[in-house]
Design an enzyme around this catalytic site. Structure first.
Site, mmCIF file in Angstrom:
data_model
loop_
_atom_site.group_PDB
_atom_site.id
_atom_site.type_symbol
_atom_site.label_atom_id
_atom_site.label_comp_id
_atom_site.label_asym_id
_atom_site.label_seq_id
_atom_site.Cartn_x
_atom_site.Cartn_y
_atom_site.Cartn_z
ATOM 1 C CE1 TYR A 80 59.047 -18.387 15.358
ATOM 2 C CE2 TYR A 80 58.609 -20.311 16.713
ATOM 3 C CZ TYR A 80 58.943 -18.978 16.604
ATOM 4 O OH TYR A 80 59.162 -18.243 17.726
ATOM 5 C CG PHE A 132 86.472 -10.454 21.471
ATOM 6 C CD1 PHE A 132 87.433 -10.065 20.554
ATOM 7 C CD2 PHE A 132 85.137 -10.248 21.158
ATOM 8 C CE1 PHE A 132 87.060 -9.474 19.337
ATOM 9 C CE2 PHE A 132 84.759 -9.669 19.957
ATOM 10 C CZ PHE A 132 85.718 -9.280 19.044
ATOM 11 C CB THR A 133 85.383 -5.720 22.489
ATOM 12 O OG1 THR A 133 84.994 -6.463 21.334
ATOM 13 C CG2 THR A 133 86.687 -4.989 22.199
ATOM 14 C CG ASP A 223 85.488 -16.999 21.679
ATOM 15 O OD1 ASP A 223 85.149 -17.438 20.566
ATOM 16 O OD2 ASP A 223 85.431 -15.786 21.973
ATOM 17 C CE LYS A 266 84.532 -12.312 14.286
ATOM 18 N NZ LYS A 266 84.665 -11.905 15.668
ATOM 19 N NE ARG A 389 89.700 -4.044 18.184
ATOM 20 C CZ ARG A 389 88.447 -4.456 18.312
ATOM 21 N NH1 ARG A 389 88.123 -5.717 18.138
ATOM 22 N NH2 ARG A 389 87.493 -3.630 18.632
ATOM 23 C CG PHE A 455 85.457 0.034 19.516
ATOM 24 C CD1 PHE A 455 85.334 -0.400 20.827
ATOM 25 C CD2 PHE A 455 85.083 -0.821 18.500
ATOM 26 C CE1 PHE A 455 84.837 -1.669 21.113
ATOM 27 C CE2 PHE A 455 84.596 -2.094 18.777
ATOM 28 C CZ PHE A 455 84.459 -2.516 20.086
HETATM 29 C C1 LIG Z 1 84.026 -11.827 16.817
HETATM 30 C C2 LIG Z 1 84.306 -12.493 18.053
HETATM 31 C C3 LIG Z 1 83.308 -12.630 19.024
HETATM 32 C C4 LIG Z 1 81.936 -12.024 18.872
HETATM 33 O O1 LIG Z 1 81.252 -12.559 17.767
HETATM 34 P P1 LIG Z 1 80.144 -11.708 16.983
HETATM 35 O O2 LIG Z 1 79.577 -12.690 16.002
HETATM 36 O O3 LIG Z 1 80.822 -10.559 16.330
HETATM 37 O O4 LIG Z 1 79.134 -11.262 17.972
HETATM 38 C C5 LIG Z 1 83.653 -13.299 20.185
HETATM 39 N N1 LIG Z 1 84.880 -13.803 20.375
HETATM 40 C C6 LIG Z 1 85.856 -13.685 19.461
HETATM 41 C C7 LIG Z 1 87.205 -14.263 19.716
HETATM 42 C C8 LIG Z 1 85.606 -13.025 18.281
HETATM 43 O O5 LIG Z 1 86.596 -12.892 17.377
#
Ligand SMILES: *Cc1c(COP(=O)(O)O)cnc(C)c1O
Length: 482
Positions: A80, A132-133, A223, A266, A389, A455
């Site tokens: 932990y 980004f969303t 980001d 990613k 998108r 979406f």
């Molecule tokens: C996917 C993504 C996020 C969010 O990440 P999650 O792991 O899906 O929460 C933020 N910014 C960008 C540019 C992304 O492609």
């Protein structure tokens, strides 16, 4: 790829890895594909994996892992507090980015939640190249607003600009002047700008933005979720960096910004996320929130196995052969489509091939969600799952009216190192067929519409019986073929 030419003069993307574990996929007959699409409410997010042939929804959490990543997972230290795994990951990250502090979080949006809680105040503005969303949702949730300062070229579907993700420096200066620096919660640069087609940001642009932010005392947030594709493009498209090691470029990025965060679904080909900073004050404020929302500081909501995989995956992401794979396959698909005059975002970006639904379905008004309709048609035509998108991915205005997206795109994402060239050929073949029959594609309308991030869960239905017409035409052209 570096230094690889084919004798034939052809430009063939070459896999710089071999496949040592496979997963069977199923291609259902076209009638069954329509049935699955209907059951999913014409929303590709609601399809079931077993009904999908090629899943190009996203690159999130579905990238192929290396044998070294799997091996590292076996060494994970499950405790932990004070896990060895945490310290290994912290070392890798602070070394790669050259930053002092690391905070773990369970995925990218969790990082956005923590950063927004600390930095966004009501009536402040987050200036960014593009939203980004989930980023936008977290900033507006805190009472802030976003402002997009992407260069005008970024909105052009077809362009020869090599860095369409760049922030417009004049717009940045103007926005700071207009709002006053105290009203700006932060400036955010998104690597590999997701929603405009995986388009990169140049180092020159990042340096200029950083200089302005430093002069004004405004925090610069980076980001890095789509960092690897962006790194590939910096090496290939920014001559100054041709001979610079990938790792050195990453170090320079780290030196130019105040906060870096990423989705490790990613970046690093695992599942998780993290925040880095050298700013002690911000670090201490953010750190308080991690145990509250994520988990104890040495795991932050992640499995230690994923953290081990991430540490190895991040190191492997400093290898040019590894990071070249997505961009060269995206380019190969885009080129096949461009040869048939099918409208795709150019120059080809990272992340995936982005088909321009506004042109592809020019007979459909934006209110009928052309990119959503194209995503449904694509699945019916080939069992290929892409992601809408466009306007569907937007949230309605406060007064309930539609907010029409700047671009209507069907994103066909390439999970890293997952697909082969023959699969890419198949994808191109089905898109070409669909393009020739595009007049058959009709619109969609909501039958269930959630208020936030509609979406993901929204359900729609076709306007008219166009999906049946499409299936009928498929049978005419393909006989009893799958
Ligand atoms: C996917 C993504 C996020 C969010 O990440 P999650 O792991 O899906 O929460 C933020 N910014 C960008 C540019 C992304 O492609």
């Amino acid at each position: 790829m570096p230094n690889l030419k084919f004798f034939s003069g052809e430009n063939i993307p070459l896999e710089m890895h071999k496949v040592r574990m496979v997963q069977k996929i199923n291609l259902q007959p076209v009638e069954k594909r329509l049935e699955s699409m209907r059951a999913a409410g014409f929303n590709t997010f609601l399809l079931k994996n077993q009904d999908i042939f090629l899943d190009m929804l996203t690159d999130s959490g579905v990238n192929a892992m290396s044998e070294k990543q799997y091996a590292a997972m076996l060494e994970a230290d499950d405790s932990y507090a004070g896990s060895e795994t945490y310290y290994r990951l912290e070392n890798v990250l602070t070394d790669i980015f050259g930053m002092k502090h690391f905070l773990p979080a369970h995925q990218g949006r969790a990082c956005e939640h923590i950063i927004s809680q600390i930095l966004v105040k009501p009536q402040t503005f987050a200036l960014m190249n593009y939203h980004f969303t989930t980023t936008k949702a977290h900033i507006t949730r805190m009472g802030g607003a976003i402002e997009e300062l992407i260069s005008d070229e970024g909105f052009k579907i077809q362009s020869t600009n090599l860095f369409k993700g760049n922030m417009d420096i004049d717009k940045l200066n103007a926005a700071i002047k207009q709002h006053g620096k105290e009203k700006i919660c932060f400036v955010r640069i998104e690597a590999g700008t997701n929603l405009i087609g995986g388009q990169p940001v140049s180092m020159k642009n990042l340096r200029e933005v950083s200089k302005i932010c430093r002069a004004e005392g405004i925090k610069l947030v980076y980001d890095a979720s789509l960092l690897t594709d962006n790194l590939y493009f910096i090496k290939i498209r920014e001559p100054e960096y041709k001979n610079t090691e990938v790792k050195e470029i990453v170090r320079e990025i780290g030196s130019l910004v105040d906060i870096i965060y990423f989705s490790a679904r990613k970046l690093g080909a695992a599942r998780g996320g993290g925040i880095l900073t050298s700013d002690n004050e911000i670090f201490h404020k953010m750190r308080e929130l991690i145990p509250l929302f994520e988990g104890f500081l040495t795991y932050g909501g992640m499995s230690v196995r994923e953290m081990e995989a991430m540490a190895v995956g991040l190191q492997e992401s400093m290898d040019f052969d590894v990071i070249s794979q997505t961009p060269i396959f995206v380019e190969a698909l885009c080129n096949e489509l461009l040869a048939k005059n099918i409208p795709v975002v150019t120059p080809p970006g990272g992340l995936g091939c982005h088909v321009d639904a506004k042109q592809f379905c020019s007979h459909l008004p934006q209110a009928q969600y052309p990119s959503g309709a194209l995503a449904s048609a694509m699945f019916i035509a080939g069992g290929i799952r892409g992601m809408e998108r466009g306007t569907l991915s937007e949230q309605r205005n406060a007064d309930g009216t539609e907010r029409f997206a700047d671009m209507e795109l069907l994103r066909l994402a390439f999970p890293k190192r997952v697909f082969t060239l023959s699969q890419v050929k198949y994808i191109a073949d089905r898109i070409i067929w669909l393009y020739q029959n595009r007049s058959l594609i009709g619109g969609l309308k909501f039958v269930e519409e959630p208020k936030v991030l509609r979406f993901f869960f929204g359900r729609l239905e076709p306007i008219g019986n166009w999906p049946e017409q499409l299936v009928k035409k498929f049978r005419e052209d393909f006989g009893d073929s799958l």
